[in-house]
Write a protein that holds these residues in place. Structure first.
Motif: not given
Length: 273
Positions: A36-46
């Protein structure tokens, strides 16, 4: 503004400031195993990319330095993750974590997480997303064991309806931010009518994206893995996980959407002055 959050394992200016838990808990361990931390990182980039699109479409003057700074604050990664963690823990409650951790910390579980993260990152490229959608359309309506397994997984986790409801709620919060920020004059009924007018289109887009994403992510898995994952999703802990993931990410997106609406409204008012 359809947001694409898939509640598979490894599928917001004026917001209360959160602090990350300073201790390990079973819920936090589970979220870490899910990536999930990496998912949130990707969501921030999106989100940062979406901020550019929003500036082109709705912000007078486009993506100024001030607007970029605002978007950077809205998509605050630490706050986003803290929101997901807090709401997830509250929704997950005292559900059993051991069978979930056993699965997701295993080599197979970590492969699933890695594949989901890689697919989500890759699909930020429009050409790759288009190709993934086309691959799904080619399989749709045929006799594909791969698609049948994915369909069972999607149905078990209610991924289409849950993502649809989340997207419509996020759109509602965006309009509410515009109204509260003074950019629009709409009643709650007006907002609901506007949001629900896109329900059919949003449902179709959500369905295609979910299937395209999962087919792309899970294609390298050995036979039977998706079926085993589906069986886990059918257990009480699996259902609790799915429910809590949607609750956490939906809260995060609602906060972000409202903040975006407020930010756009403020930019409109500044331009008028």
């Amino acid at each position: 503004m359809i947001r694409k959050m898939v509640a598979a394992a490894a599928t917001a200016i004026a917001v209360t400031s959160w602090s990350l838990p300073a201790y390990a808990t079973p819920a936090n361990d589970l979220l870490d195993a899910l990536g999930v931390p990496r998912i949130v990182e990707l969501m921030r980039a999106e989100g940062l990319e979406y901020g550019d699109t929003l500036a082109e479409d709705m912000v007078p003057g486009g993506g100024t330095a001030g607007w970029q700074s605002t978007i950077d604050r809205i998509y605050d990664e630490e706050r986003m993750l803290a929101t997901v963690r807090e709401v997830f823990a509250a929704e997950f409650g005292d559900a059993e974590t051991d069978p979930l951790l056993a699965f997701f910390e295993s080599p197979t579980g970590q492969q699933i997480v890695s594949l989901e993260l890689s697919a989500r990152d890759a699909m930020r490229e429009q050409e790759i997303e288009d190709a993934a959608r086309a691959a799904f359309r080619d399989l749709e309506g045929g006799d594909s064991r791969e698609l049948a397994a994915i369909s069972d997984f999607v149905e078990t986790n209610d991924l289409i309806e849950a993502n649809l409801v989340g997207a419509l709620n996020a759109n509602y919060m965006f309009y509410l931010g515009l109204v509260d920020g003074g950019a629009l004059q709409m009643s709650e009924a007006d907002i609901l009518t506007e949001v629900w007018s896109s329900e059919e289109e949003t449902r179709a887009d959500t369905r295609e994206w979910v299937f395209a994403f999962l087919l792309m992510a899970y294609r390298p898995l050995e036979d039977g893995v998706v079926e085993s994952y589906t069986e886990l999703s059918q257990t009480d802990p699996g259902r609790a996980l799915n429910r809590a993931l949607f609750a956490g990410f939906n809260k995060m997106y609602d906060d972000i959407s409202y903040a975006l609406g407020m930010a756009v409204a403020r930019e409109m008012q500044v331009q008028e002055l």
